[in-house]
Design a protein around this motif. Structure first.
Motif, PDB file in Angstrom:
ATOM      1  N   ASN A 198      -8.825  -0.083   5.115  1.00 34.55           N
ATOM      2  CA  ASN A 198      -7.623   0.081   4.296  1.00 34.55           C
ATOM      3  C   ASN A 198      -7.671  -0.776   3.049  1.00 34.55           C
ATOM      4  O   ASN A 198      -7.345  -0.318   1.941  1.00 34.55           O
ATOM      5  N   GLU A 248     -10.239   0.641   0.610  1.00 31.69           N
ATOM      6  CA  GLU A 248      -9.779   1.835  -0.099  1.00 31.69           C
ATOM      7  C   GLU A 248      -8.792   1.491  -1.206  1.00 31.69           C
ATOM      8  O   GLU A 248      -8.873   2.026  -2.317  1.00 31.69           O
ATOM      9  N   HIS A 254       0.832  -1.200   0.000  1.00 29.15           N
ATOM     10  CA  HIS A 254       0.000   0.000   0.000  1.00 29.15           C
ATOM     11  C   HIS A 254       0.868   1.252   0.000  1.00 29.15           C
ATOM     12  O   HIS A 254       1.791   1.388   0.801  1.00 29.15           O
ATOM     13  N   SER A 255       0.576   2.165  -0.892  1.00 24.11           N
ATOM     14  CA  SER A 255       1.289   3.444  -0.940  1.00 24.11           C
ATOM     15  C   SER A 255       0.439   4.433  -1.731  1.00 24.11           C
ATOM     16  O   SER A 255      -0.481   4.043  -2.452  1.00 24.11           O
ATOM     17  N   LYS A 256       0.765   5.695  -1.600  1.00 24.36           N
ATOM     18  CA  LYS A 256       0.027   6.722  -2.336  1.00 24.36           C
ATOM     19  C   LYS A 256       0.211   6.565  -3.840  1.00 24.36           C
ATOM     20  O   LYS A 256      -0.699   6.818  -4.623  1.00 24.36           O
ATOM     21  N   SER A 257       1.391   6.148  -4.245  1.00 21.09           N
ATOM     22  CA  SER A 257       1.705   6.081  -5.672  1.00 21.09           C
ATOM     23  C   SER A 257       1.323   4.753  -6.319  1.00 21.09           C
ATOM     24  O   SER A 257       1.295   4.648  -7.548  1.00 21.09           O
ATOM     25  N   ARG A 308      -9.023   1.996  -5.299  1.00 23.39           N
ATOM     26  CA  ARG A 308      -7.967   2.717  -6.025  1.00 23.39           C
ATOM     27  C   ARG A 308      -7.426   1.882  -7.170  1.00 23.39           C
ATOM     28  O   ARG A 308      -7.169   2.386  -8.267  1.00 23.39           O
TER      29      ARG A 308
END
Length: 247
Positions: free
Chosen positions: A191, A194, A160-163, A198
């Protein structure tokens, strides 16, 4: 034609003809159906959702579920005989969900893998850390002409990461992604939910599966509903799953 004017859009209304490519309905060989009675309960619930084709994917995990192609086929045959006796109509194809460990490399070397379809093999990783030789395993799968289908990528918190760059790297190495429908309804926590959305929004998800182990999983999916914008992300992947795995 889909009617988007209702306030709630129930998942079960869009599952007719869907093929579930990830479930644990085979009796007594992993942490799914404990016996044939439990298998029958799950199968009847699948049928009530309009799902009449399954690809059964018991765990192959050396330390916990040391299944082989032989033990999986035997469990499948046993279940098929019972269903025939009970006149329960459903199509079930045996495959497996392989933990990517040393034992898996041995199976790969012997070409003793039960695929979802053709050369597509369903694999998973530990939820605590990826295999230290992950890139080597993916390379060997590719070299052996297998297509890697990674089960529930949204559940690996260490990616998991923003990018989403770690997911992008896996896609660049030829991985197809199978997302769990249960993740979309928050079954594994916010989590995971989400990240699941994404990945859908980024067009990274190729297939959907239920990953059903217990009756409560299907009961949750039977009442699941979505907003219009979420359903518009989900439906193309349902259709792609039906198209690719039709048999």
């Amino acid at each position: 034609m889909f009617n988007f004017f209702h306030k709630k859009y129930f998942l079960k209304d869009y599952l007719e003809g869907y093929i579930d490519i990830h479930n644990h309905v085979l009796p007594g060989i992993d942490d799914g159906a404990a016996d044939v009675e439990a298998s029958v309960e799950l199968i009847n619930r699948f049928k009530s959702l309009g799902i009449s084709k399954l690809i059964a994917t018991p765990h192959v995990m050396n330390d916990y579920y040391p299944n082989t192609s032989s033990s999986i086929r035997q469990a499948h045959h046993h279940l098929q005989q019972l269903l025939k006796d009970k006149n329960i109509q459903i199509e079930i194809k045996p495959a497996a969900e392989y933990m990517m460990d040393q034992a898996f490399l041995d199976l790969l070397e012997r070409e003793d893998l039960l695929c979802l379809k053709d050369n597509m093999v369903l694999v998973e990783m530990s939820y605590f850390q990826p295999p230290i030789n992950l890139n080597e395993i993916l390379f060997k799968l590719q070299t052996a002409q297998y297509r890697t289908v990674l089960a529930h990528p949204e559940r690996y918190a260490y990616f998991h990461s923003k990018s989403l760059n770690k997911y992008s790297d896996l896609k660049s190495r030829g991985c197809l992604f199978q997302l769990n429908l249960l993740s979309l309804v928050g079954h594994y926590g916010r989590n995971m939910q989400e990240i699941a959305y994404r990945l859908l929004e980024e067009g990274m998800i190729d297939f959907l599966g239920t990953d059903t182990h217990q009756l409560r999983h299907l009961e949750k999916l039977s009442t699941a509903s979505f907003r219009k914008k979420d359903l518009e992300l989900i439906l193309p992947v349902i259709q792609n799953t039906k198209k690719v795995f039709a048999y």
